[in-house]
Design a protein around this motif. Structure first.
Motif, short mmCIF file in Angstrom:
data_model
loop_
_atom_site.label_atom_id
_atom_site.label_comp_id
_atom_site.label_asym_id
_atom_site.label_seq_id
_atom_site.Cartn_x
_atom_site.Cartn_y
_atom_site.Cartn_z
N LEU A 242 5.59 -10.89 -3.28
CA LEU A 242 6.51 -9.96 -3.81
C LEU A 242 5.87 -8.58 -3.96
O LEU A 242 6.52 -7.51 -3.72
CB LEU A 242 7.30 -10.52 -4.88
CG LEU A 242 8.36 -11.42 -4.69
CD1 LEU A 242 9.05 -11.94 -6.15
CD2 LEU A 242 9.52 -10.94 -3.81
N PHE A 243 4.73 -8.48 -4.81
CA PHE A 243 3.87 -7.51 -5.04
C PHE A 243 3.68 -6.54 -3.82
O PHE A 243 3.66 -5.29 -3.60
CB PHE A 243 2.73 -7.87 -5.72
CG PHE A 243 1.84 -6.59 -6.18
CD1 PHE A 243 1.91 -5.88 -7.11
CD2 PHE A 243 0.73 -6.21 -5.43
CE1 PHE A 243 1.28 -4.84 -7.54
CE2 PHE A 243 0.00 -5.12 -5.57
CZ PHE A 243 0.29 -4.34 -6.62
N TYR A 244 2.91 -7.58 -2.72
CA TYR A 244 2.59 -6.69 -1.35
C TYR A 244 3.89 -6.42 -0.58
O TYR A 244 3.72 -5.58 0.24
CB TYR A 244 1.63 -7.58 -0.58
CG TYR A 244 0.43 -7.49 -1.51
CD1 TYR A 244 -0.45 -6.35 -1.21
CD2 TYR A 244 -0.15 -8.44 -2.25
CE1 TYR A 244 -1.55 -6.05 -2.09
CE2 TYR A 244 -1.57 -8.43 -2.84
CZ TYR A 244 -2.09 -7.28 -2.65
OH TYR A 244 -3.29 -7.10 -3.38
N HIS A 245 5.12 -7.15 -0.71
CA HIS A 245 6.02 -6.69 -0.07
C HIS A 245 6.66 -5.26 -0.68
O HIS A 245 7.37 -4.46 0.09
CB HIS A 245 7.40 -7.80 -0.11
CG HIS A 245 8.44 -7.21 0.45
ND1 HIS A 245 8.82 -7.63 1.51
CD2 HIS A 245 9.54 -6.56 -0.12
CE1 HIS A 245 10.02 -6.87 1.99
NE2 HIS A 245 10.65 -6.32 0.73
N LYS A 246 6.35 -5.32 -2.03
CA LYS A 246 6.90 -4.01 -2.72
C LYS A 246 6.00 -2.74 -2.46
O LYS A 246 6.63 -1.73 -2.07
CB LYS A 246 6.93 -4.15 -4.21
CG LYS A 246 7.35 -2.99 -5.17
CD LYS A 246 7.27 -3.53 -6.38
CE LYS A 246 7.82 -2.40 -7.55
NZ LYS A 246 7.85 -2.98 -8.90
N TYR A 247 4.61 -2.93 -2.12
CA TYR A 247 3.79 -1.67 -2.08
C TYR A 247 3.41 -1.60 -0.45
O TYR A 247 2.40 -0.71 -0.15
CB TYR A 247 2.89 -1.98 -2.87
CG TYR A 247 3.33 -1.49 -4.33
CD1 TYR A 247 3.45 -0.21 -4.75
CD2 TYR A 247 3.25 -2.63 -5.21
CE1 TYR A 247 4.06 0.04 -6.23
CE2 TYR A 247 3.64 -2.46 -6.74
CZ TYR A 247 4.24 -1.17 -7.04
OH TYR A 247 4.51 -0.68 -8.25
N ARG A 248 3.78 -2.37 0.28
CA ARG A 248 3.42 -2.14 1.79
C ARG A 248 3.42 -1.19 2.44
O ARG A 248 2.48 -0.71 3.02
CB ARG A 248 4.10 -3.58 2.69
CG ARG A 248 3.44 -3.70 4.31
CD ARG A 248 4.13 -4.83 4.64
NE ARG A 248 3.58 -4.98 6.15
CZ ARG A 248 4.11 -4.68 7.22
NH1 ARG A 248 5.02 -3.57 7.00
NH2 ARG A 248 3.57 -4.58 8.04
N HIS A 249 4.48 -0.37 2.10
CA HIS A 249 4.82 0.97 2.77
C HIS A 249 3.98 1.89 2.21
O HIS A 249 3.60 2.98 3.02
CB HIS A 249 6.25 1.24 2.34
CG HIS A 249 6.50 1.61 1.09
ND1 HIS A 249 6.66 0.76 0.39
CD2 HIS A 249 6.51 2.89 0.32
CE1 HIS A 249 6.93 1.28 -1.04
NE2 HIS A 249 6.89 2.48 -0.96
N ARG A 250 3.19 1.70 1.32
CA ARG A 250 2.20 2.82 0.62
C ARG A 250 0.63 2.67 1.13
O ARG A 250 0.01 3.13 0.74
CB ARG A 250 2.36 2.81 -0.89
CG ARG A 250 3.81 3.23 -1.31
CD ARG A 250 3.91 3.40 -2.90
NE ARG A 250 2.81 4.14 -3.50
CZ ARG A 250 2.79 4.39 -4.89
NH1 ARG A 250 3.61 3.94 -5.71
NH2 ARG A 250 1.91 4.79 -5.44
N MET A 251 0.52 1.46 1.86
CA MET A 251 -0.81 1.21 2.14
C MET A 251 -1.23 1.26 3.53
O MET A 251 -0.48 1.16 4.48
CB MET A 251 -0.99 -0.35 1.68
CG MET A 251 -0.65 -0.62 0.32
SD MET A 251 -0.74 -2.72 -0.12
CE MET A 251 -2.35 -2.94 0.06
#
Length: 437
Positions: A242-251
């Motif tokens: 869930l964490f990487y789903h949340k921040y994927r667009h910023r990476m």
């Protein structure tokens, strides 16, 4: 301006460990103003029981034992329960005080100089530090020679937090209440990775971080088997997903590769390649939603757009809403579509002015939905937690606290996002922001 320090301990059926944590707070060289213990377990816990642990009751700070009223079986829910309580108390006092929150896990302890050291660091920053973090000693064995002293890096950035935890966790987090509220409290939807998620959001609201100089004032118990960071555990892997789903667009691709390698090495979990479409396991659970705004937006109109979701909590100051809506109207272009939810949270007279203001901007083409009391009743399936349903029902016709209002807005925006993610070719093109007025 006076400085107050409130200690918050979340606990879950671990009385012996909790006792050690409480004693480490009591024996501080600089006492906290109040200690909040939030019981998130099935075992009962009273203030009287806690006081029996203390040999010298004169050293005991003001004590409040309370039950987790938010998401159960969740340290984040327990911490947020106490923060909301503290916020309401401080608002009622209307004192000119600088409030800091010092968090402590029930299986960790503080060295006696922890609070004193944090306050000294605050003083050295001329009162400008919003977040103060100290070093941690990780106890991985009964043998003291195997313990590890860890200090947070000097330069803490969102990119660093997206790859790994910068050695900041509940027990060494000393944060200004105002910034905690601005960042949106702990994310109760994350079963793990909550600490670095919070750090990212604190950085996003321009919080100033200061590290305690070469002092390790927190003892972290790594001996337990059922910890959130246990390698390969379901809680940890779900949190990472869930964490990487949340921040994927910023990476970036490189940042994702570093995060993937770290997650694999430390937790035996593969977050997947950056370029592939996320599979069903990477998607957050779909919320039951009756939000109707997407019904008026055809799929064809979204295929080439980025959508900006904005939540606004209204108050009696209609002028501020006018400025915000004007700004959002100017943002709206052929490439950016703006969807706005306005939660009514003011007097009847103010709501009349709000209605006129919203009507004006709707006629100009802004997509705005007013979240009225009747609409909240229609959307009750969004609020699956019993405590949240009780909060909404008990505050009908009344001004709600910021904490409750923010939770309502977050739930609505998240439900709308899940609908849009099925319509947009790239779900990460949908940006969610929150505005509190």
């Amino acid at each position: 301006m006076t400085t107050k320090v409130y200690c918050i301990i979340a606990t879950h059926n671990r009385p012996e460990l909790l006792k050690e944590a409480v004693l480490s707070v009591v024996h501080q060289t600089q006492h906290v103003d109040c200690m909040y213990i939030v019981n998130d377990g099935s075992d009962s816990l009273t203030s009287e029981e806690v006081r029996e642990w203390i040999d010298d009751s004169n050293n005991l700070p003001q004590l409040t034992v309370m039950t987790n009223k938010r998401k159960r079986n969740s340290a984040s829910g327990a911490w947020n329960t106490a923060i909301e309580h503290i916020e309401n108390i401080e608002q009622s006092k209307q004192e000119d005080a600088d409030i800091f929150l010092a968090f402590l896990d029930d299986d960790d302890t503080w060295e006696s100089i922890h609070i004193e050291t944090c306050l000294q660091t605050l003083e050295h920053s001329a009162g400008k530090a919003d977040v103060i973090v100290s070093g941690i000693v990780r106890h991985t064995s009964e043998n003291c020679s195997h313990n590890h002293a860890i200090h947070p890096p000097e330069d803490i950035t969102p990119d660093l937090c997206m790859v790994k935890n910068p050695h900041i966790q509940g027990s060494n987090l000393f944060v200004r209440l105002e910034k905690m509220l601005e960042a949106g409290l702990f994310d109760e939807n994350l079963p793990s990775c909550t600490d670095r998620d919070l750090v990212i959001r604190l950085l996003d609201v321009r919080s100033t971080f200061s590290s305690v100089d070469q002092k390790w004032t927190v003892n972290h118990n790594s001996l337990l088997q059922d910890r959130l960071s246990t390698r390969g555990s379901e809680t940890k892997t779900n949190g990472l997903r869930l964490f990487y789903h949340k921040y994927r667009h910023r990476m970036t691709v490189d940042l994702w590769a570093n995060a993937r390698a770290h997650a694999s090495e430390l937790f035996d979990f593969d977050i997947g390649p950056f370029s592939e479409e996320e599979d069903d396991k990477s998607q957050p659970p779909k919320s039951v939603s009756h939000c109707t705004m997407t019904d008026s937006v055809g799929q064809s109109s979204l295929l080439k757009r980025t959508v900006l979701l904005c939540g606004i909590i209204s108050d009696k100051n209609s002028g501020r809403i006018t400025k915000t809506l004007k700004c959002l109207y100017e943002f709206s272009t052929e490439l950016l579509e703006v969807h706005i939810y306005v939660l009514e949270n003011s007097s009847a007279e103010s709501l009349d002015l709000l209605s006129l203001e919203i009507d004006k901007w709707q006629k100009k083409g802004l997509k705005i939905v007013r979240i009225t009391e009747s609409l909240l009743c229609q959307w009750k399936d969004l609020f699956t937690d019993e405590w949240m349903q009780d909060c909404i029902e008990s505050t009908v016709g009344k001004r709600r606290s910021i904490a409750i209002s923010r939770t309502i807005i977050q739930k609505v925006l998240y439900a709308h996002w899940t609908q849009l993610s099925e319509m947009l070719p790239r779900p990460e093109d949908c940006i969610i922001i929150g505005s509190v007025l």
